[in-house]
Write a protein that holds these residues in place. Structure first.
Motif, mmCIF file in Angstrom:
data_model
loop_
_atom_site.group_PDB
_atom_site.id
_atom_site.type_symbol
_atom_site.label_atom_id
_atom_site.label_comp_id
_atom_site.label_asym_id
_atom_site.label_seq_id
_atom_site.Cartn_x
_atom_site.Cartn_y
_atom_site.Cartn_z
ATOM 1 N N LEU A 132 -2.785 11.437 9.498
ATOM 2 C CA LEU A 132 -2.859 12.355 8.367
ATOM 3 C C LEU A 132 -1.510 12.445 7.656
ATOM 4 C CD1 LEU A 132 -4.881 15.222 10.103
ATOM 5 C CD2 LEU A 132 -5.763 13.423 8.609
ATOM 6 N N SER A 133 -1.560 12.560 6.338
ATOM 7 C CA SER A 133 -0.341 12.644 5.528
ATOM 8 C C SER A 133 0.001 14.095 5.222
ATOM 9 C CB SER A 133 -0.526 11.881 4.211
ATOM 10 O OG SER A 133 -0.637 10.492 4.444
ATOM 11 N N GLY A 134 1.286 14.434 5.418
ATOM 12 C CA GLY A 134 1.766 15.769 5.110
ATOM 13 C C GLY A 134 2.959 15.718 4.180
ATOM 14 N N ILE A 135 3.333 16.861 3.637
ATOM 15 C CA ILE A 135 4.413 16.908 2.654
ATOM 16 C C ILE A 135 5.231 18.199 2.831
ATOM 17 C CG2 ILE A 135 2.829 17.920 0.945
ATOM 18 C CD1 ILE A 135 5.814 15.592 0.127
ATOM 19 N N LYS A 136 6.539 18.066 2.798
ATOM 20 C CA LYS A 136 7.436 19.229 2.798
ATOM 21 C C LYS A 136 7.412 19.844 1.405
ATOM 22 C CE LYS A 136 12.458 19.911 2.508
ATOM 23 N NZ LYS A 136 12.858 21.014 3.362
ATOM 24 N N VAL A 137 7.161 21.151 1.308
ATOM 25 C CA VAL A 137 7.043 21.755 -0.019
ATOM 26 C C VAL A 137 8.079 22.836 -0.321
ATOM 27 C CG1 VAL A 137 4.593 21.224 -0.300
ATOM 28 C CG2 VAL A 137 5.274 23.383 0.789
ATOM 29 N N ASP A 138 8.841 23.303 0.680
ATOM 30 C CA ASP A 138 9.960 24.159 0.307
ATOM 31 C C ASP A 138 11.018 23.265 -0.321
ATOM 32 O OD1 ASP A 138 12.412 23.733 2.341
ATOM 33 O OD2 ASP A 138 10.541 23.559 3.478
ATOM 34 N N THR A 139 11.846 23.844 -1.164
ATOM 35 C CA THR A 139 12.853 23.041 -1.865
ATOM 36 C C THR A 139 14.257 23.285 -1.315
ATOM 37 O OG1 THR A 139 13.002 24.750 -3.590
ATOM 38 C CG2 THR A 139 11.489 22.906 -3.978
ATOM 39 N N GLY A 140 14.308 23.719 -0.059
ATOM 40 C CA GLY A 140 15.587 23.944 0.590
ATOM 41 C C GLY A 140 15.926 25.417 0.698
ATOM 42 N N ARG A 170 0.835 -1.200 0.000
ATOM 43 C CA ARG A 170 0.000 0.000 0.000
ATOM 44 C C ARG A 170 0.870 1.251 0.000
ATOM 45 N NH1 ARG A 170 -4.006 -0.585 5.007
ATOM 46 N NH2 ARG A 170 -2.240 -1.806 5.838
ATOM 47 N N PRO A 171 0.511 2.284 -0.784
ATOM 48 C CA PRO A 171 1.225 3.560 -0.689
ATOM 49 C C PRO A 171 1.182 4.065 0.749
ATOM 50 C CG PRO A 171 -0.206 3.533 -2.609
ATOM 51 C CD PRO A 171 -0.554 2.314 -1.810
ATOM 52 N N PHE A 172 2.261 4.698 1.196
ATOM 53 C CA PHE A 172 2.300 5.160 2.577
ATOM 54 C C PHE A 172 1.082 6.007 2.961
ATOM 55 C CE2 PHE A 172 7.134 4.586 2.613
ATOM 56 C CZ PHE A 172 7.074 3.454 3.427
ATOM 57 N N PRO A 173 0.617 6.950 2.118
ATOM 58 C CA PRO A 173 -0.568 7.714 2.519
ATOM 59 C C PRO A 173 -1.806 6.834 2.742
ATOM 60 C CG PRO A 173 0.590 8.868 0.776
ATOM 61 C CD PRO A 173 1.216 7.508 0.880
ATOM 62 N N ASP A 174 -1.946 5.777 1.942
ATOM 63 C CA ASP A 174 -3.076 4.861 2.140
ATOM 64 C C ASP A 174 -2.922 4.098 3.448
ATOM 65 O OD1 ASP A 174 -4.056 5.719 -0.263
ATOM 66 O OD2 ASP A 174 -3.549 3.903 -1.381
ATOM 67 N N PHE A 175 -1.689 3.692 3.745
ATOM 68 C CA PHE A 175 -1.434 2.986 4.998
ATOM 69 C C PHE A 175 -1.770 3.894 6.176
ATOM 70 C CE2 PHE A 175 1.130 1.743 8.623
ATOM 71 C CZ PHE A 175 0.937 0.369 8.667
ATOM 72 N N GLY A 207 -2.487 12.070 -1.565
ATOM 73 C CA GLY A 207 -3.029 11.856 -0.221
ATOM 74 C C GLY A 207 -2.671 12.893 0.828
ATOM 75 N N ALA A 208 -1.890 13.907 0.477
ATOM 76 C CA ALA A 208 -1.484 14.904 1.471
ATOM 77 C C ALA A 208 -2.634 15.844 1.821
ATOM 78 C CB ALA A 208 -0.303 15.720 0.950
ATOM 79 N N VAL A 209 -2.791 16.116 3.119
ATOM 80 C CA VAL A 209 -3.811 17.063 3.577
ATOM 81 C C VAL A 209 -3.195 18.232 4.334
ATOM 82 C CG1 VAL A 209 -5.624 15.313 3.673
ATOM 83 C CG2 VAL A 209 -4.249 15.774 5.714
ATOM 84 N N PHE A 210 -1.885 18.146 4.594
ATOM 85 C CA PHE A 210 -1.192 19.289 5.181
ATOM 86 C C PHE A 210 0.222 19.351 4.610
ATOM 87 C CE2 PHE A 210 0.140 15.933 8.062
ATOM 88 C CZ PHE A 210 1.366 16.315 8.600
#
Length: 338
Positions: free
Chosen positions: A93-101, A81-86, A131-134
Motif C-alpha cells: 500500500l502507498s502512503g504519503i506524509k502530509v504535515d509540512t514540518g 512505472r510510478p512507484f505507487p503502481d509498482f 495512488g495513496a491510500v494512507f
C-alpha cells in the motif's frame, strides 16, 4: 466516510509478519544522508536511492505499506512505472506524509508545532489520484526542564485529531504520529509521563472530533531515556514501560500501533520490538514503521553506486526478515549473524 474501507486498509497495514517502511524523508534529510558519502543531492540520485529500497526483491514479504514524500510519490521505478503502481503490483500500500514540518510554537519557547492543515483536503485529493491510500502526520514533542507545556500537548493533540478526521473524510487511513523525541537527558520515567500525557490527550481529541478509531493507526515512540541521560534502560525495562503506556492509553478498537525507530540502533530497535511481542497480551497489532533501522545497513552498502544495488537489496531483505521475526516475537540476537 467509508468505514469498512478504512478498517480494511488499516488492518492490512498491520498484517501479521509485516510492517511499514517510513521512506518519507524530506529533502533536508536526504541531503544529510548523502553528504557523508559525497553523493550529489540531485533529484535523480534521490530517485535512485528510493528505487534501491522500493524495488528490492521480496520486500512485500515484510512490508505492508510505504510512506512516501511529495517528491517520491511522483517518481518512477527503473522500469518506468510510478512507484505507487509498482507497489500495487506487489500488494504493497502507498502512503504519503502530509504535515509540512514542525516549527517553534509561538509563545512557548522550546515547544514545537506542526504545520500543514491548511489545504490538506486539496492535497489529499491529488495524492489519492497518485495512488495513496494512507497518510502520516508527525507531531514532535521535546522534553526539557520546562517542556513540554500544556499548551503544546493540547495543540498537537488537537492537530493530530483534526488531521485524522480530514483523512477519514477522504477515505484515507491516517497514521497519527506523536513523537516524544529522544533528544535530551530526561529519564525513562519522565518519558513515560510525557508519552502517556500526549497519547491520552490525543485519544480524547479523537472522541471530541468524531474520529473513527477502527480506521486509523497510531505510530509512536518506545519509552526510552533521553540520549544524554546517564542512566540508560535495558531491553526488558523499555519493553515493559512501552507496553504499560500503550495499555493505559490506546483503545482496543484501534487496529494497530507501529513504532518509530528514530535515534535507536538497528539491532537494539529490533530487539526491543521483539521483547514486547514476546510479552504479548495486548489487544492491537504491534509492529514497526522504521526507516533508519531497516534501511541504514543497505544504504551503507549502496553508497550511490549502481554496481552495489544487488548487495544492498539483499541486505534490506535480510533486515526485513529480522524485523518480521521481531514483529512475531521470534527474533534472537544470534539471527544477526545468519
Amino acid at each position: 466516510m467509508d468505514k469498512a474501507l478504512l478498517n480494511t486498509t488499516a488492518r492490512a497495514l498491520v498484517a501479521r509478519k509485516k510492517g511499514i517502511l517510513a521512506a518519507d524523508e524530506s529533502l533536508r534529510s536526504t541531503s544529510q544522508r548523502f553528504a557523508p558519502i559525497n553523493l550529489p543531492h540531485t533529484e535523480e540520485n534521490r530517485r535512485a536511492y528510493r528505487d534501491m529500497m522500493f524495488t528490492a526483491p521480496g520486500l512485500e514479504e515484510f512490508i505492508s505499506g510505504v510512506i512516501m514524500f511529495d517528491e517520491s510519490i511522483r517518481q518512477k521505478a527503473h522500469d518506468g512505472r510510478p512507484f505507487p503502481d509498482f507497489f500495487r503490483s506487489k500488494g504493497i500500500l502507498s502512503g504519503i506524509k502530509v504535515d509540512t514540518g514542525f516549527i517553534d510554537m509561538a509563545g512557548f519557547p522550546g515547544d514545537k508545532i506542526s504545520e500543514g492543515l491548511d489545504g490538506l483536503r486539496v492535497r489529499l485529493e491529488e495524492y489519492k489520484k497518485l495512488g495513496a491510500v494512507f497518510a502520516k502526520w508527525r507531531a514532535v514533542i521535546l522534553i526539557d526542564k520546562n517542556n513540554p507545556s500544556r499548551a503544546c500537548i493540547e495543540a498537537n493533540a488537537w492537530q493530530l485529531a483534526r488531521y485524522a478526521a480530514i483523512c477519514q473524510e477522504m477515505d484515507v487511513v491516517p497514521v497519527v504520529e506523536p513523537d516524544v523525541n529522544m533528544t535530551g537527558s530526561h529519564t525513562l520515567e519522565r518519558d513515560e509521563e510525557v508519552t502517556t500525557w500526549i497519547l491520552n490527550e490525543m485519544v480524547n481529541q479523537f472522541f471530541k472530533q468524531n474520529v473513527f478509531l477502527e480506521g486509523l493507526l497510531v505510530k509512536t515512540n518506545m519509552i526510552l531515556p533521553g540520549r544524554d541521560c546517564p542512566v540508560q534502560a535495558d531491553i526488558p525495562a523499555v519493553a515493559e514501560a512501552s507496553l504499560r503506556v500503550l495499555k493505559r492509553t490506546i483503545p482496543s478498537a484501534i487496529p494497530g500501533v507501529v513504532f518509530l525507530s528514530g535515534g535507536q540502533g538497528t539491532q537494539i530497535s529490533t530487539a526491543r520490538l521483539d521483547a514486547m511481542n514476546k510479552i504479548g497480551g495486548f489487544p492491537w497489532e504491534l509492529s514497526y514503521s522504521y526507516l533508519r533501522s531497516m534501511a541504514d545497513p543497505a544504504f551503507a552498502i549502496w553508497k550511490g553506486k549502481p554496481q552495489n544495488v544487488d548487495a544492498a537489496q539483499k541486505e534490506l531483505y535480510r533486515r526485513g526478515k529480522l524485523l518480521s521475526a521481531a514483529r512475531e516475537g521470534q527474533y534472537s540476537p544470534e539471527m544477526e549473524n545468519s
